[in-house]
Design a protein around this motif. Structure first.
Motif, mmCIF file in Angstrom:
data_model
loop_
_atom_site.group_PDB
_atom_site.id
_atom_site.type_symbol
_atom_site.label_atom_id
_atom_site.label_comp_id
_atom_site.label_asym_id
_atom_site.label_seq_id
_atom_site.Cartn_x
_atom_site.Cartn_y
_atom_site.Cartn_z
ATOM 1 N N ILE A 1 0.843 -1.195 0.000
ATOM 2 C CA ILE A 1 0.000 0.000 0.000
ATOM 3 C C ILE A 1 0.878 1.245 0.000
ATOM 4 O O ILE A 1 1.936 1.273 0.628
ATOM 5 C CB ILE A 1 -0.973 0.006 1.209
ATOM 6 C CG1 ILE A 1 -2.006 1.128 1.074
ATOM 7 C CG2 ILE A 1 -0.219 0.076 2.534
ATOM 8 C CD1 ILE A 1 -3.163 1.012 2.070
ATOM 9 N N SER A 2 0.441 2.263 -0.729
ATOM 10 C CA SER A 2 1.202 3.510 -0.855
ATOM 11 C C SER A 2 0.719 4.539 0.155
ATOM 12 O O SER A 2 -0.308 4.376 0.820
ATOM 13 C CB SER A 2 1.048 4.061 -2.270
ATOM 14 O OG SER A 2 -0.263 4.599 -2.452
ATOM 15 N N ASP A 3 1.466 5.639 0.228
ATOM 16 C CA ASP A 3 1.064 6.750 1.100
ATOM 17 C C ASP A 3 -0.315 7.281 0.720
ATOM 18 O O ASP A 3 -1.180 7.474 1.584
ATOM 19 C CB ASP A 3 2.093 7.875 1.008
ATOM 20 C CG ASP A 3 3.441 7.481 1.572
ATOM 21 O OD1 ASP A 3 3.645 7.631 2.777
ATOM 22 O OD2 ASP A 3 4.280 6.999 0.788
ATOM 23 N N ALA A 4 -0.520 7.537 -0.580
ATOM 24 C CA ALA A 4 -1.805 8.080 -1.022
ATOM 25 C C ALA A 4 -2.941 7.123 -0.716
ATOM 26 O O ALA A 4 -4.044 7.548 -0.346
ATOM 27 C CB ALA A 4 -1.747 8.380 -2.525
ATOM 28 N N GLN A 5 -2.695 5.836 -0.847
ATOM 29 C CA GLN A 5 -3.741 4.852 -0.579
ATOM 30 C C GLN A 5 -4.037 4.748 0.911
ATOM 31 O O GLN A 5 -5.185 4.518 1.313
ATOM 32 C CB GLN A 5 -3.333 3.507 -1.164
ATOM 33 C CG GLN A 5 -3.325 3.503 -2.687
ATOM 34 C CD GLN A 5 -2.517 2.368 -3.292
ATOM 35 O OE1 GLN A 5 -1.994 1.511 -2.585
ATOM 36 N NE2 GLN A 5 -2.403 2.377 -4.609
ATOM 37 N N ILE A 6 -3.014 4.909 1.754
ATOM 38 C CA ILE A 6 -3.238 4.906 3.198
ATOM 39 C C ILE A 6 -4.197 6.029 3.595
ATOM 40 O O ILE A 6 -5.061 5.854 4.465
ATOM 41 C CB ILE A 6 -1.903 5.034 3.952
ATOM 42 C CG1 ILE A 6 -1.136 3.712 3.878
ATOM 43 C CG2 ILE A 6 -2.120 5.431 5.412
ATOM 44 C CD1 ILE A 6 0.250 3.765 4.478
ATOM 45 N N LEU A 7 -4.069 7.159 2.946
ATOM 46 C CA LEU A 7 -4.929 8.298 3.292
ATOM 47 C C LEU A 7 -6.394 8.017 3.006
ATOM 48 O O LEU A 7 -7.276 8.701 3.552
ATOM 49 C CB LEU A 7 -4.477 9.548 2.533
ATOM 50 C CG LEU A 7 -3.049 10.044 2.814
ATOM 51 C CD1 LEU A 7 -2.759 11.316 2.038
ATOM 52 C CD2 LEU A 7 -2.815 10.255 4.301
ATOM 53 N N ALA B 1 1.705 13.487 6.694
ATOM 54 C CA ALA B 1 0.308 13.079 6.530
ATOM 55 C C ALA B 1 0.140 11.576 6.706
ATOM 56 O O ALA B 1 -0.887 11.118 7.222
ATOM 57 C CB ALA B 1 -0.197 13.512 5.151
ATOM 58 N N THR B 2 1.138 10.808 6.313
ATOM 59 C CA THR B 2 1.047 9.354 6.440
ATOM 60 C C THR B 2 1.090 8.933 7.902
ATOM 61 O O THR B 2 0.274 8.119 8.356
ATOM 62 C CB THR B 2 2.180 8.678 5.656
ATOM 63 O OG1 THR B 2 2.105 9.060 4.285
ATOM 64 C CG2 THR B 2 2.075 7.163 5.760
#
Length: 945
Positions: free
Chosen positions: A557-563, A593-594
């Motif tokens: 999972i990526s940073d953007a997806q974690i958000l 943000a992560t």
């Protein structure tokens, strides 16, 4: 005899389903759909196609069980120039229209590549829209001095051609206006000319920064006198990268686009809108992009003219003020941070200005997109996620999981694969080789495969017909075509389950991309392609390898997806799935943000695991001190106990020194069946769990196998033999164990249901006596193939047909039937195991006029009911060998067949490279072919585990 067998089966069924009996229904295979079936990339060489042969080929594809095609026009065939059709011309669109109509008639789906070759590009791509690179020059001035030399950068000329070489002086711009583009097959072209200036910045030792860009006139003269002090000047220029479309067909030759420019993408797609006007494309499912591959050239495409503006908008500061850091000439710390921001900005642009722009374009036109994101200088998890069907390729399961992970965490039902590209050398790949490759894709989360690939070839073209340069040839001219449907049925059966339900993975594994962004290499960019490109030797690799080897199910999972995740009931929710935890591999840098989101997830009840420690820093340069302070406060606010666990709201944050033990301590249990050499993937459905299991142990499995699921019944489906039945299972510690009989290299599907069901039991067997050879004479008739059909022979000993005395056997590739008679073997048996022994390479078995089955390897055996074996029996085994011996015959006799523009059959292995650098089989010895045996029958009895 029949009554006693039925009695045993019924008793076994009662035991398997105790204590209650319900409706006696057999486990049912899902209905096979067009999407369940494997599809294929369909190469149109020179687009020299016609309606008659298009129809013939599509009918052949339907017969062997393919579900669809992806049209990819590429380079042409020499001698057929008059039949070439320019990509997207009216005539080309008429061929597309015919294909779409025939696809509708035959039930075949159709996609098309959105370029002739790859990457996106073509003759309509202007210099403004073509891929770019950044170049720079450095000047030094002292106070009172003026720069004498012009601020100018003349691009070095370059011509890289796969085909016939030519000097740059003989070429003109635009490159598409030159003749003989197919003959030259240009890979990269740069013309010698001055590059546009992007910025000229002056930096003093005292820290002053002056933007001098507007003080440079049209001749490159700088109208500026340096103030007191020592000054370094950095001039940045935009260069034309020169990357051409690879393997382009007629009408498709031209520059690759600037993937970081929205204007370039929009202009590129507008050309398709203009070409498609008035066309009926309702049967065209979608568009495809092959892997990025812009930078498999000299230098890299690492710039776009609006980059300075985009950077300032996204990163919050002006990159022009930090050019020394960008080029690695500042302090290591600052250079690393600026490089991180530069790479993240390019990642953003590739995602938004290319991938999302393309996706939105297709969606507005009622189509989907498939995209190979790997190899891109970007967070490929985000690129995959912006695609309707992420597509992967390769032979590393962790690489494959990048595409399937993006599909899973964003709720996309399909992951596709470019499959069986280079399984072996030309003409040597067996169906069994492809089956092994397909198993790896299925285990990696792929459930919508595309073979790589099938070539359009005219029906009457001399053998081997038109071929692509990769080494597996899915063509009717391939000798395995007679048995190809067996492989396709196998894949369709497996995918019919792997497209049902939802992925069932426990763990989200964070992709720590910012440590890689911060690490300067030999060039400005870092390209990402699974673990091996970008994460080799990192904690991510350590974590992923550990989880995979221990039987833990996970998605990246990526940073953007974690958000975009949330937490509820102790689970982390994303894409309609529930995960039990998220693991953050050891990493130095993590976005603020992560980390804020991870702690928020814990506060809402989730469990977050940091492997070997919490992150120490934030990435990038903008607003650095404030972000560092906020990170420090967040981490210091976690009150870890002596066991390195911190309670946060309704959840917890754990620092794990031993990841496997930590997961076990929070009741995330691994699938222990991996300890027996089995591999698996799971999917959840309303009533239970599907398992796809492959025996990679190197030995046959006859054993109880533990499953990390509760079940009241377990149905077993063998996608190769198509045997089904309810399996014997038992409860152990609240979990289920199922008895499996699984030969090495084979696979099985389980439906572990929470609903008690009974019916026919899975046909477990045990050996009831010694193997009995089928001895005697065999009549061998060569039925199909060439270059000629050898005369029939009678043999009393099975051996490679290349050892026969018939003329032409050493050169023959095709099919031969082996016929013998045998008496009913001695002994009693419920079934008999027919073992063909050594088969080169696939076989269809007919007993007493009835087809028993097809075997493609690695196992060459079939079970035959005792009732089908008579007092006197006729056994026919139709064996097809590889294309190798006939190909060697062509090359030994200098028979012309390598007649392709661009890349003319490169060898995969150096030993098969001829004097011209291309593939040759001239030195090959005849390869073993046919039924080599020994052929035996072994009595089997019904076995109750």
């Amino acid at each position: 005899m029949k009554r006693s067998i039925v009695k045993v089966v019924f008793v076994a069924a009662c035991i398997a389903s105790a204590p209650s009996l319900f409706a006696q229904t057999a486990p049912a295979w899902p209905e096979i759909t067009q999407i369940n079936k494997p599809w294929t990339r369909w190469w149109w060489e020179g687009s020299a196609v016609n309606e008659k042969d298009l129809t013939w080929m599509m009918e052949e594809y339907r017969k062997v069980g393919l579900g669809g095609v992806e049209i990819t026009p590429i380079y042409g065939v020499k001698g057929y120039e008059k039949q070439f059709i320019d990509f997207l011309s009216p005539k080309w669109l008429s061929m597309l229209n015919h294909t779409l109509k025939e696809g509708g008639r035959l039930g075949l789906g159709v996609d098309m590549a959105q370029a002739s070759g790859w990457p996106f590009g073509g003759p309509w791509v202007t210099n403004e829209d073509a891929s770019k690179y950044i170049a720079y020059k450095n000047y030094s001035l002292k106070g009172g001095e003026k720069l004498i030399e012009p601020v100018q950068y003349i691009q070095e000329p370059m011509v890289r051609a796969v085909g016939e070489k030519i000097e740059i002086g003989k070429l003109k711009e635009p490159i598409a206006s030159n003749p003989n583009l197919q003959l030259h097959a240009f890979d990269q072209v740069r013309f010698p000319k001055p590059l546009p200036l992007q910025a000229l910045m002056a930096y003093s030792e005292a820290g002053q920064i002056v933007d001098l860009t507007n003080k440079v006139d049209g001749s490159g003269n700088l109208n500026w006198t340096a103030p007191s002090g020592n000054w370094n000047l950095y001039a940045a220029f935009a260069g034309w990268h020169g990357k051409m479309v690879e393997r382009a067909g007629p009408g498709g030759e031209g520059y690759a686009i600037d993937h970081f420019s929205k204007a370039a993408t929009d202009n590129y797609l507008k050309y398709f809108d203009d070409a498609f006007k008035g066309a009926d494309l309702k049967n065209l499912r979608g568009f495809f992009n092959d892997s990025y591959e812009v930078d498999d050239a000299q230098g890299e495409s690492n710039w776009t003219p609006r980059f300075f503006e985009e950077f300032k908008t996204r990163r919050g500061y002006d990159l022009k003020n930090h050019l020394p850091a960008l080029f690695g000439k500042d302090t290591p710390e600052k250079s690393s941070r600026v490089l991180t921001d530069y790479r993240e900005t390019l990642s953003d642009l590739l995602l938004e200005n290319y991938t999302k722009t393309w996706h939105d374009w297709a969606k507005k036109r009622g189509a989907i997109i498939r995209n190979q994101a790997h190899g891109s200088p970007a967070n490929i998890l985000d690129l995959y996620a912006a695609t309707d069907i992420p597509e992967t390729e390769g032979s590393d399961i962790l690489r494959l999981k990048f595409a399937s992970s993006a599909a899973h965490v964003t709720g996309k039902p399909l992951t596709s694969s470019e499959s069986a590209t280079w399984e072996n050398e030309h003409f040597l790949s067996k169906l069994g080789d492809v089956k092994k490759a397909m198993d790896l894709f299925l285990l990696g989360g792929v459930n919508h495969t595309f073979y790589h690939g099938a070539n359009y070839t005219p029906q009457n073209e001399a053998w081997p017909g038109w071929l692509f340069y990769a080494a597996v040839h899915f063509t009717p001219n391939n000798t395995f075509w007679t048995d190809f449907s067996k492989l396709n049925t196998y894949v369709a059966r497996a995918q019919s389950f792997l497209q049902k339900g939802k992925p069932d993975n426990d763990i989200l594994l964070y992709l720590p991309i910012y440590d890689t962004y911060a690490t300067r290499g030999r060039s400005l960019l870092q390209h990402f392609d699974g673990i091996s490109h970008g994460f080799r030797g990192t904690s991510l690799e350590e974590s992923a390898v550990l989880l995979q080897s221990k039987g833990h199910s996970f998605d990246f999972i990526s940073d953007a997806q974690i958000l975009n995740t949330s937490a509820a009931n102790g689970s982390i929710q994303t894409g309609g799935l529930n995960y039990k935890t998220i693991v953050v591999p050891q990493t130095k840098h993590i976005p603020l943000a992560t980390i804020q989101k991870l702690i928020s997830l814990a506060r809402d009840g989730a469990t977050v695991i940091f492997y070997k420690g919490t992150p120490a820093d934030v990435p990038g340069l903008g607003n650095l001190e404030q972000r560092q302070l906020e990170l420090k406060n967040l981490i210091s606010g976690l009150n870890f106990s002596s066991s390195k666990k911190a309670a946060v709201g309704n959840g917890s944050v754990i620092i794990a020194d031993d990841l496997d033990k930590t997961l076990s301590s929070i009741k995330i249990n691994r699938e222990e069946l991996v300890d027996k050499g089995l591999q698996l993937i799971r999917r959840k459905h309303d009533k239970g769990t599907y398992y796809f299991i492959v025996n990679s142990s190197g030995k046959d499995i006859n054993d109880w196998i533990p499953l990390q699921t509760q079940a009241s019944s377990i149905a077993i489906f063998n996608p190769m033999t198509e045997k089904t039945g309810y399996g014997s299972f038992r409860k152990a510690g609240g979990k289920a164990e199922v008895y499996l009989q699984l030969p090495k290299g084979e696979s099985i599907i389980l439906d572990a249901s929470g609903v008690s069901s009974t019916g026919p039991v899975y046909p477990y067997t045990a050996v009831a006596g010694n193997a009995q050879p089928i001895a005697g004479k065999w009549r061998v008739i060569f039925t199909n193939g060439g270059p000629t059909l050898p005369a029939a022979v009678n043999v009393s000993k099975l051996e490679s047909w290349t050892s026969f005395t018939s003329e032409g056997v050493k050169d023959f590739s095709g099919t031969a039937t082996y016929t013998t008679t045998f008496k009913r073997p001695k002994g009693k048996a419920a079934n008999w195991l027919l073992n063909l022994g050594d088969v080169q390479e696939s076989a269809r078995v007919i007993l007493n006029g009835e087809e028993i089955g097809t075997v493609i390897g690695p196992v060459y055996q079939l079970e035959i009911p005792s009732s089908k074996i008579k007092r006197l029996n006729t056994l026919v085994v139709a064996v097809s060998n590889s294309m190798a011996n006939r190909a060697a015959y062509l090359d030994r006799n200098n028979i012309y067949w390598k007649k392709f523009y661009n890349t003319n059959m490169p060898a995969r292995l150096g030993a098969n490279r001829g004097a011209d650098g291309n593939f040759t089989a001239a030195k090959w010895e005849p390869r073993a072919s046919g039924l080599i045996g020994p052929v035996t029958l072994t009595p089997l009895k019904v076995n109750k585990p």
